[in-house]
Design an enzyme around this catalytic site. Structure first.
Site, PDB file in Angstrom:
ATOM      1  N   ASP A  72       0.074  -7.689   1.404  1.00 19.94           N
ATOM      2  CA  ASP A  72       0.475  -6.280   1.503  1.00 19.94           C
ATOM      3  C   ASP A  72       1.995  -6.128   1.555  1.00 19.94           C
ATOM      4  O   ASP A  72       2.529  -5.364   2.361  1.00 19.94           O
ATOM      5  CB  ASP A  72      -0.162  -5.608   2.722  1.00 19.94           C
ATOM      6  CG  ASP A  72      -0.070  -4.085   2.659  1.00 19.94           C
ATOM      7  OD1 ASP A  72       0.165  -3.553   1.560  1.00 19.94           O
ATOM      8  OD2 ASP A  72      -0.205  -3.435   3.711  1.00 19.94           O
ATOM      9  N   HIS A 111       0.813  -1.217   0.000  1.00 13.24           N
ATOM     10  CA  HIS A 111       0.000   0.000   0.000  1.00 13.24           C
ATOM     11  C   HIS A 111       0.851   1.273   0.000  1.00 13.24           C
ATOM     12  O   HIS A 111       0.337   2.356  -0.271  1.00 13.24           O
ATOM     13  CB  HIS A 111      -0.988   0.002   1.183  1.00 13.24           C
ATOM     14  CG  HIS A 111      -0.357   0.252   2.518  1.00 13.24           C
ATOM     15  ND1 HIS A 111      -0.048  -0.753   3.414  1.00 13.24           N
ATOM     16  CD2 HIS A 111       0.012   1.407   3.139  1.00 13.24           C
ATOM     17  CE1 HIS A 111       0.469  -0.230   4.513  1.00 13.24           C
ATOM     18  NE2 HIS A 111       0.510   1.079   4.375  1.00 13.24           N
ATOM     19  N   SER A 146       4.759   2.616   7.807  1.00 10.20           N
ATOM     20  CA  SER A 146       4.433   1.418   7.036  1.00 10.20           C
ATOM     21  C   SER A 146       5.613   0.993   6.164  1.00 10.20           C
ATOM     22  O   SER A 146       6.194   1.807   5.454  1.00 10.20           O
ATOM     23  CB  SER A 146       3.224   1.677   6.146  1.00 10.20           C
ATOM     24  OG  SER A 146       2.064   1.857   6.917  1.00 10.20           O
TER      25      SER A 146
END
Length: 388
Positions: free
Chosen positions: A159, A129, A234
């Site tokens: 992911d 993402h 992230s």
């Protein structure tokens, strides 16, 4: 009496004056005093004396941070956005005076995140993402150097994504830790670029292992930690107290968008396996049989006359799929795959995905009150295509 007091005061004054002069001009004439030392308990019950200024903080994780920081990078992405064509541009009078106008394109920041260098030749592991829909990816190293990166491959269902940059010298690759040795209560450090403020290290503990059913990814097996993870973290590293990689920071549980002490990281063992497949083939291969399953609730068990809520209820079967060819029907309850018990649909999905395509595997099903054991030829799970 007054005369004696006067003599005493004069004597004390002279003595203080002499002491001041000696301590200022010849301090070596004065007796030395013992220096202050800190006594620390060392393993085995013995004590060790260390001078105060030279001591190192006992609870410091500076060595772990120093080992891992060079391997964590900042990722900046941009995306080309087309400017809509205005209806006035199609008006003949407007075109006569101003000419033909074409659609334009503007560049906007698509997002920012973090990544981890996993090999000296420039492979970087991050979250999917972070780079999803990006037309341009820039990677900034810990020493300030910036490179343009290309996408090697990605796996939206976990992911994860792999990038690569080209440099003229080897990069500081992180060391993978032993995830099997990680336990609840172990201290971990989260390293990344939260909110774009720059490289940041936060500390916490492992709050739980094997977290799933969160609805974040298709395949979930998260490490839960209370180390502060915020937007921009992230794809960054979760490391142990030796600076070894134990997870890839991925998501947080938050009602406001900020950190509430519930963060999730993909275990390094899972990330490494997926990364190796992406580097070798550009994609991840998983097993598939073509069924849709749902949890066996107490109400469903009573409705279907089942003895318990174990297994996964087959709600649908894809036509022409391996499951249909093996005789699996909607309404069956899958109890085991290759001898391993199926507790719920998530476990079923994980067990089947771990199988190799074309492999023949025994399944255990309950149909009405009968137990069936068909052999299913595993197919290849379709690759998820993400639209922009």
């Amino acid at each position: 009496m007054h005369r004696l007091w006067l003599i005493f005061a004069q004597t004390v004054t002279v003595a203080v004056a002499v002491l001041f002069v000696v301590s200022t001009l010849r301090p070596d004439w004065l007796p030395s005093r013992p220096s202050l030392a800190i006594v620390e308990q060392v393993p085995g019950g013995a004590s060790e004396e260390k001078a105060g200024p030279a001591s190192t903080p006992a609870a410091s994780f500076r060595d772990a941070a120093r080992a891992a920081l060079p391997s964590v990078v900042h990722i900046y992405t941009t995306q080309q956005v087309k400017t809509p064509r205005h209806p006035l541009f199609d008006d003949p009078i407007f075109r006569h005076f101003f000419g033909d106008r074409q659609e334009g394109a503007t560049q906007r920041n698509a997002g920012l995140g973090s990544g981890v260098i996993i090999s000296p030749d420039g492979y970087i592991l991050t979250n999917y993402h972070v780079i999803d829909a990006a037309d341009d990816i820039q990677v900034s190293l810990n020493d300030g150097r910036t490179y343009r990166a290309r996408s090697v491959g990605n796996d939206p269902e976990s992911d994860l994504a792999v990038l690569r940059i080209r440099t003229d010298k080897p990069l500081p690759a992180i060391t993978f830790g032993q995830i099997d040795a990680l336990g609840v209560g172990d201290v971990v450090l989260a390293i990344g670029n939260p909110f774009g403020v720059g490289q940041t290290v936060t500390m916490g503990i492992v709050s739980a292992l094997g977290r799933s059913h969160l609805g974040i990814n298709t395949f979930e097996n998260f490490i839960q930690t209370d180390a502060a993870i915020n937007p921009g973290n992230s794809g960054g590293a979760l490391v142990d107290v030796r600076g070894n990689l134990v997870g890839i920071n991925t998501a947080i549980y938050s009602r406001t968008g900020g950190n509430h002490g519930i963060g999730f990281a993909i275990p390094a063992s899972s990330a490494r396996s997926i990364m190796e497949q992406i580097v070798l083939s550009g994609a991840v291969t998983r097993g598939w049989i073509g069924v849709e399953a749902q949890e066996v609730t107490a109400e469903l068990a009573e409705s279907f006359g089942l003895p318990d809520t174990d297994g996964a209820l087959i709600a649908g079967v894809v036509r022409g799929s391996p499951a249909e060819l093996a005789g699996v029907r909607p309404g069956d309850v899958l109890l085991a795959v290759n001898g391993q018990a199926v507790k719920d649909p998530q476990v079923m999905l994980d067990l089947i995905a771990a199988l190799k395509p074309d492999e023949r595997v025994g399944f255990r099903l309950r149909r009405d009150k009968t137990i069936l054991e068909p052999v299913v030829k595993i197919g290849k799970r379709p690759i998820v295509r993400q639209g922009r």
